[in-house]
Write a protein that holds these residues in place. Structure first.
Motif, PDB file in Angstrom:
ATOM      1  N   ALA A 178      -5.418  38.881  -1.817  1.00 32.44           N
ATOM      2  CA  ALA A 178      -4.837  40.201  -2.060  1.00 32.44           C
ATOM      3  C   ALA A 178      -3.451  40.300  -1.455  1.00 32.44           C
ATOM      4  O   ALA A 178      -2.516  40.843  -2.060  1.00 32.44           O
ATOM      5  N   LEU A 179      -3.292  39.770  -0.198  1.00 30.39           N
ATOM      6  CA  LEU A 179      -1.989  39.812   0.460  1.00 30.39           C
ATOM      7  C   LEU A 179      -0.950  38.957  -0.265  1.00 30.39           C
ATOM      8  O   LEU A 179       0.249  39.254  -0.215  1.00 30.39           O
ATOM      9  N   LEU A 180      -1.410  37.909  -0.995  1.00 28.99           N
ATOM     10  CA  LEU A 180      -0.475  37.036  -1.714  1.00 28.99           C
ATOM     11  C   LEU A 180      -0.095  37.599  -3.083  1.00 28.99           C
ATOM     12  O   LEU A 180       0.756  37.037  -3.763  1.00 28.99           O
ATOM     13  N   GLY A 181      -0.733  38.718  -3.503  1.00 27.57           N
ATOM     14  CA  GLY A 181      -0.321  39.360  -4.752  1.00 27.57           C
ATOM     15  C   GLY A 181      -1.207  39.065  -5.941  1.00 27.57           C
ATOM     16  O   GLY A 181      -0.823  39.368  -7.089  1.00 27.57           O
ATOM     17  N   PHE A 182      -2.388  38.453  -5.728  1.00 16.88           N
ATOM     18  CA  PHE A 182      -3.293  38.205  -6.850  1.00 16.88           C
ATOM     19  C   PHE A 182      -3.891  39.527  -7.337  1.00 16.88           C
ATOM     20  O   PHE A 182      -4.154  40.446  -6.545  1.00 16.88           O
ATOM     21  N   GLU A 183      -4.165  39.616  -8.642  1.00 15.49           N
ATOM     22  CA  GLU A 183      -4.843  40.783  -9.190  1.00 15.49           C
ATOM     23  C   GLU A 183      -6.312  40.774  -8.773  1.00 15.49           C
ATOM     24  O   GLU A 183      -6.844  39.744  -8.323  1.00 15.49           O
ATOM     25  N   SER A 184      -6.984  41.914  -8.967  1.00 19.90           N
ATOM     26  CA  SER A 184      -8.346  42.056  -8.469  1.00 19.90           C
ATOM     27  C   SER A 184      -9.290  41.024  -9.088  1.00 19.90           C
ATOM     28  O   SER A 184     -10.168  40.481  -8.393  1.00 19.90           O
ATOM     29  N   GLY A 185      -9.136  40.738 -10.365  1.00 14.88           N
ATOM     30  CA  GLY A 185     -10.001  39.742 -10.995  1.00 14.88           C
ATOM     31  C   GLY A 185      -9.815  38.366 -10.390  1.00 14.88           C
ATOM     32  O   GLY A 185     -10.801  37.651 -10.139  1.00 14.88           O
ATOM     33  N   GLU A 186      -8.574  37.994 -10.138  1.00 13.05           N
ATOM     34  CA  GLU A 186      -8.293  36.697  -9.523  1.00 13.05           C
ATOM     35  C   GLU A 186      -8.781  36.664  -8.079  1.00 13.05           C
ATOM     36  O   GLU A 186      -9.255  35.630  -7.597  1.00 13.05           O
ATOM     37  N   GLN A 187      -8.669  37.771  -7.385  1.00 10.97           N
ATOM     38  CA  GLN A 187      -9.192  37.842  -6.009  1.00 10.97           C
ATOM     39  C   GLN A 187     -10.685  37.545  -5.994  1.00 10.97           C
ATOM     40  O   GLN A 187     -11.185  36.800  -5.142  1.00 10.97           O
ATOM     41  N   THR A 188     -11.415  38.113  -6.950  1.00 12.00           N
ATOM     42  CA  THR A 188     -12.858  37.878  -7.017  1.00 12.00           C
ATOM     43  C   THR A 188     -13.151  36.419  -7.317  1.00 12.00           C
ATOM     44  O   THR A 188     -14.078  35.824  -6.751  1.00 12.00           O
ATOM     45  N   ARG A 189     -12.378  35.808  -8.204  1.00  9.14           N
ATOM     46  CA  ARG A 189     -12.610  34.404  -8.534  1.00  9.14           C
ATOM     47  C   ARG A 189     -12.382  33.505  -7.320  1.00  9.14           C
ATOM     48  O   ARG A 189     -13.168  32.588  -7.057  1.00  9.14           O
ATOM     49  N   VAL A 190     -11.286  33.749  -6.572  1.00  6.87           N
ATOM     50  CA  VAL A 190     -11.000  32.934  -5.385  1.00  6.87           C
ATOM     51  C   VAL A 190     -12.103  33.117  -4.346  1.00  6.87           C
ATOM     52  O   VAL A 190     -12.619  32.141  -3.770  1.00  6.87           O
ATOM     53  N   ALA A 191     -12.497  34.375  -4.078  1.00 15.06           N
ATOM     54  CA  ALA A 191     -13.518  34.650  -3.065  1.00 15.06           C
ATOM     55  C   ALA A 191     -14.853  34.029  -3.454  1.00 15.06           C
ATOM     56  O   ALA A 191     -15.572  33.464  -2.604  1.00 15.06           O
ATOM     57  N   THR A 192     -15.204  34.090  -4.737  1.00 16.06           N
ATOM     58  CA  THR A 192     -16.473  33.512  -5.192  1.00 16.06           C
ATOM     59  C   THR A 192     -16.468  32.004  -5.059  1.00 16.06           C
ATOM     60  O   THR A 192     -17.454  31.397  -4.620  1.00 16.06           O
ATOM     61  N   ALA A 193     -15.361  31.351  -5.448  1.00 14.35           N
ATOM     62  CA  ALA A 193     -15.276  29.897  -5.327  1.00 14.35           C
ATOM     63  C   ALA A 193     -15.392  29.460  -3.872  1.00 14.35           C
ATOM     64  O   ALA A 193     -16.123  28.516  -3.542  1.00 14.35           O
TER      65      ALA A 193
END
Length: 708
Positions: free
Chosen positions: A31-46
């Motif tokens: 989130a701090l790096l500027g990813f959108e919410s969908g991408e944030q969820t993908r990174v956190a899930t991985a």
């Protein structure tokens, strides 16, 4: 200067809570790096899946978050390292073929799909290291050294949430994902509906275009047929009118009397109508593709000389000069001289009509490549406006002008000239200015070459035990029908769509029978092919069956066809006729006809002409003698005979050992009810009413009862 990736956070994994913390920190950093919410969820899930695997299978490890500022675009890198026993069957896990009862490998394949880059290294007994990367979105702010420090302060200031808060956060992410999925599903449904509507519209449009194209084709065929037929019909009375006018004029001249002005007008009108008829007929022939090109050597100088002598009588206006340029240095043309002359006559006569003073000049020049000659007809006449220069090549178009009222024309000369030029492989054009004059140019190839029709390579291979049948029909669906009709029989189809393909096939094969359609593509008719088949000694013995949509039975039989059917032809009739026409044995089939009526004998003899060896008898006694003597293959018997009746002859034939196996076909004019017909069929193989007697019916019946 290269800058090493900056480490944002390192977490040691020892407890279940560490897995939750790693997921939370992955979401915070993305989130701090500027990813959108969908991408944030993908990174956190991985990250959550890989860290959970490290804790579950290795017991401990660590996860490190780094930012690579040198990459283009800048990239978030996440490394998860453990010191466990490694991953067995790693290759099968990565290609998706490994089946595990514990779910091992599912987290790896899932995380691999969620990240941009995924690298894994696993050494048995030494542990596993996984490096995942996700490129920063284009709209994200550039990560500078100051930005890294700001992100580090923000991470340290945030306290990890508990498990309950993490569950709530995951539920919210799941709800957002489901909502987004539903929105996309709705959009997909809407797009599918629009696509279906569009497809229906396109299909309807294509259907309408096909229908209109078919209407246009039929209208063009009807127009050409109408012009051809009507011009032939008009020519006879027009010639009669002109002849009668000339006859009246000669009578008046011998009597020393003046010819009535009315007769002069009638003759002029008839001559104009005759010109119109001739132009219409020529135009119809060109459009129907029936005009042949007879290419011969043409001397341009001699052509100009002939035109000069032919057109000089039209030069009634002394203020106009007709000049032909010298053409002695031009090479000889190889083209149709009559058609070139017709084109130039039309252009010169038009120029003379619409030129009040000055000259009409005819010339010819050779192109620089020596492959084309351009004929020009220039005048100093009234000229043609720019808007009308294309219209003059349309049929029946005449430009309004005061001179037009004094010189009658058909409006067909220029359209005909254009089509003739195109037929010879050339073009026609005009350059004109009102009040100054016009120059018509006809460019023709020095050597005319016929358009080449693609003739397929003859790769037909005969099937053992099958007789070849050449089917000449341009319609692919009709060819398919013939293949279906003859499938499982002793015949094998070779298809030909054009006359050229048929003649090519006849050069390398000898078919047992030819099935011929009359009307082929492009307005071509196959009558000439039928004539060539009959006149060529090599093909004269090949039976020809004409199957066409045209009502041309009499003409087809007169030109040598053995049978003629209208489309669609029944399978049984076609097979019976082919079997009868291609019968093989010790000799020609012998048919015994017992008929006392002269007209009936004539009709049957004409129907069987050329197909069988026919013997005719006028009464039953003679018929019985011939049946016992010549061992006929089939007997055609009338019932109403003088002396011994046909019924009695049937009984005698059945009782005689030498004739009981000869099939009998009753051909009768008697009216039979169903019971009488059934009773008759106990003694005869077939019954044909004279009222229904046709060549097809008779040949089919003979072929059926003989079994050939």
């Amino acid at each position: 200067m290269s800058i090493a990736p900056a480490s944002l956070l390192t977490l040691v994994i020892r407890h279940d809570q560490d897995v939750v913390t790693a997921r939370q920190r992955a979401g915070d950093i993305s989130a701090l790096l500027g990813f959108e919410s969908g991408e944030q969820t993908r990174v956190a899930t991985a990250v959550s899946e890989i860290v959970r695997n490290a804790f579950r299978y290795a017991g401990s490890g660590y996860v490190e978050f780094l930012i690579d500022r040198n990459a283009q675009p800048q990239t978030l890198t996440i490394a998860v390292v453990d010191r466990g026993q490694g991953i067995p069957h790693l290759e099968r896990v990565l290609n998706g073929t490994y089946q595990s009862s514990t779910g091992m490998g599912l987290g790896i394949t899932g995380a691999r799909r969620l990240m941009d880059e995924f690298q894994i290294e696993s050494i048995p007994g030494r542990g596993t290291s996984i490096v995942m990367q996700k490129a920063l979105p284009p709209r994200a702010p550039v990560v500078t050294e100051a930005r890294v420090a700001q992100i580090l302060r923000a991470i340290r200031s945030r306290q990890p949430a508990g498990i309950a808060e993490e569950f709530q956060r995951q539920n919210q992410e799941l709800l957002r994902a489901l909502d987004e999925l539903q929105t996309r599903q709705d959009e997909l449904v809407r797009l599918n509906r629009e696509l279906e509507d569009t497809n229906r519209g396109v299909v309807a449009l294509y259907a309408e275009l096909d229908e209109k194209a078919d209407h246009l084709r039929r209208a063009d065929e009807l127009k050409s047929r109408f012009l051809s037929n009507m011009t032939h019909e008009f020519r006879t009375p027009v010639n009669s009118i002109i002849g009668l006018c000339n006859l009246i004029g000669e009578d008046r001249h011998r009597a020393g009397q003046e010819l009535e002005q009315e007769v002069v007008y009638i003759r002029k009108a008839a001559e104009q109508l005759g010109e119109l008829v001739n132009d219409l007929l020529d135009l119809a022939k060109v459009e129907a593709g029936k005009t042949s090109v007879r290419a011969v050597p043409v001397d341009v100088s001699k052509l100009f000389g002939a035109l000069r002598g032919m057109l000089r009588p039209l030069l009634l206006n002394q203020a106009v000069a007709l000049t032909f340029d010298a053409a002695g240095d031009l090479p000889a043309l190889t083209t149709d001289e009559a058609k070139v002359s017709q084109i130039l006559r039309n252009l010169i006569s038009n120029a003379l009509k619409f030129t009040e003073r000055g000259e009409v000049r005819v010339g010819a020049t050779l192109a620089s490549d020596a492959k084309q000659i351009a004929f020009t007809v220039s005048d100093t006449g009234i000229g043609i406006a720019a808007d009308d220069q294309q219209r003059i090549f349309e049929e029946f178009t005449q430009i309004e002008h005061r001179l037009q009222r004094g010189v009658r024309g058909t409006g067909l000369g220029l359209p005909l000239s254009k089509r003739l030029a195109e037929l010879l492989g050339g073009t026609i054009s005009v350059v004109s200015e009102p009040g100054v004059g016009s120059t018509f140019s006809v460019t023709l190839p020095v050597h005319y070459s016929r358009p080449e029709h693609a003739v397929p390579e003859f790769n037909w291979r005969p099937e053992p035990g099958h007789r070849p049948v050449l089917v000449v029909d341009d319609a692919a669906d009709e060819q398919l029908i013939y293949e279906k009709l003859l499938k499982g029989t002793g015949f094998q189809v070779y298809p030909a769509a054009t006359v050229e393909q048929a003649e090519h096939a006849l050069g390398v094969m000898h078919p047992a029978v030819v099935i011929l359609d009359i009307r082929l593509g492009g307005g071509v008719e196959s009558w000439d092919l039928l004539l060539r088949l009959r006149r060529n000694p090599r093909t004269a013995d090949i039976p020809v069956i004409v199957v066409t949509a045209l009502d041309e039975r009499e003409r087809a039989l007169a030109l040598g066809a053995q049978a003629c059917f209208s489309k669609p032809v029944p399978r049984r009739v076609l097979l019976d006729t082919m079997a009868a026409l291609t019968s093989v044995g010790s000799g020609p089939m012998r048919v015994l006809l017992v008929e006392d009526e002269e007209i009936s004998r004539y009709l049957i003899e004409q129907a069987l002409d050329g197909a069988y060896q026919l013997t005719s008898c006028t009464d039953a006694e003679e018929g019985l003698r011939e049946a016992r003597a010549q061992a006929a293959d089939v007997i055609l018997l009338d019932l109403m005979l003088p002396g011994i009746t046909g019924w009695e002859m049937l009984d005698t034939l059945r009782d005689d050992a030498s004739t009981r196996d000869v099939p009998v076909i009753v051909v009768t004019g008697s009216a039979l009810d169903e019971e009488g017909r059934t009773d008759l069929l106990r003694h005869a193989r077939d019954v044909i009413s004279k009222a229904d007697l046709t060549r097809e019916r008779l040949l089919g019946a003979i072929a059926a009862v003989v079994g050939r």
